[in-house]
Scaffold this motif. Structure first.
Motif, PDB file in Angstrom:
ATOM      1  N   CYS A  18       0.807  -1.186   0.144  1.00 17.03           N
ATOM      2  CA  CYS A  18      -0.047  -0.077   0.148  1.00 17.03           C
ATOM      3  C   CYS A  18       0.751   1.151   0.040  1.00 17.03           C
ATOM      4  O   CYS A  18       1.796   1.220   0.925  1.00 17.03           O
ATOM      5  N   THR A  20       0.221   4.142   1.198  1.00 16.78           N
ATOM      6  CA  THR A  20       0.200   4.978   2.335  1.00 16.78           C
ATOM      7  C   THR A  20       0.818   4.553   3.360  1.00 16.78           C
ATOM      8  O   THR A  20       1.432   5.081   4.087  1.00 16.78           O
ATOM      9  N   CYS A  21       0.492   3.064   3.656  1.00 12.82           N
ATOM     10  CA  CYS A  21       1.004   2.635   4.901  1.00 12.82           C
ATOM     11  C   CYS A  21       2.453   1.611   4.677  1.00 12.82           C
ATOM     12  O   CYS A  21       2.754   0.913   5.816  1.00 12.82           O
ATOM     13  N   CYS A  40      -5.742  -1.938   0.445  1.00 17.63           N
ATOM     14  CA  CYS A  40      -5.364  -1.976   1.909  1.00 17.63           C
ATOM     15  C   CYS A  40      -6.690  -1.424   2.421  1.00 17.63           C
ATOM     16  O   CYS A  40      -7.095  -0.338   2.118  1.00 17.63           O
ATOM     17  N   CYS A  43      -6.602   1.627   4.707  1.00 15.65           N
ATOM     18  CA  CYS A  43      -6.527   2.945   4.271  1.00 15.65           C
ATOM     19  C   CYS A  43      -7.477   3.272   3.215  1.00 15.65           C
ATOM     20  O   CYS A  43      -7.563   4.075   2.597  1.00 15.65           O
TER      21      CYS A  43
HETATM   22 ZN   LIG Z   1      -2.574   1.081   3.907  1.00 13.40          ZN
END
Ligand SMILES: [Zn+2]
Length: 102
Positions: A18, A20-21, A40, A43
């Protein structure tokens, strides 16, 4: 159901993360590489698996170019006659990434 999704680059398998994370993504529902969805959940970063693969391929291509630029920069740094100007890090957000372990 912890089916890691990975992409093969230079004959090496890399898990898709992902953007983002940075956690490995998983199939949402059916694990079908043609019509399934993946992403994900925490997120809320979910897309069609084909879209995900396209975005990751783009990321990997950019990253390859950047790696080359970073090498050129490092060479230029040690040289009195060379200089390097160019992009050395990703300048756009990627929803899905892959750790190329470069
Ligand atoms: Zn994520």
């Amino acid at each position: 159901m912890a089916d890691d999704i990975s992409i093969s680059i230079n004959e090496q398998s890399h898990p898709i993360l992902c953007g983002t994370c940075q956690q490995p993504i998983a199939f949402i529902g059916e694990s079908n590489t043609d019509t399934g969805k993946a992403g994900c959940v925490p997120c809320d970063n979910i897309a069609d698996i084909q879209e995900v693969l396209k975005m990751v391929a783009e990321y990997a291509k950019d990253e390859g170019q950047l790696m080359f630029n970073r090498m050129a920069r490092d060479v230029a740094r040690q040289s009195k006659i060379m200089s390097f100007e160019g992009q050395t890090s990703q300048n756009k957000a990627h929803r899905f990434v892959v750790d190329l372990k470069l």
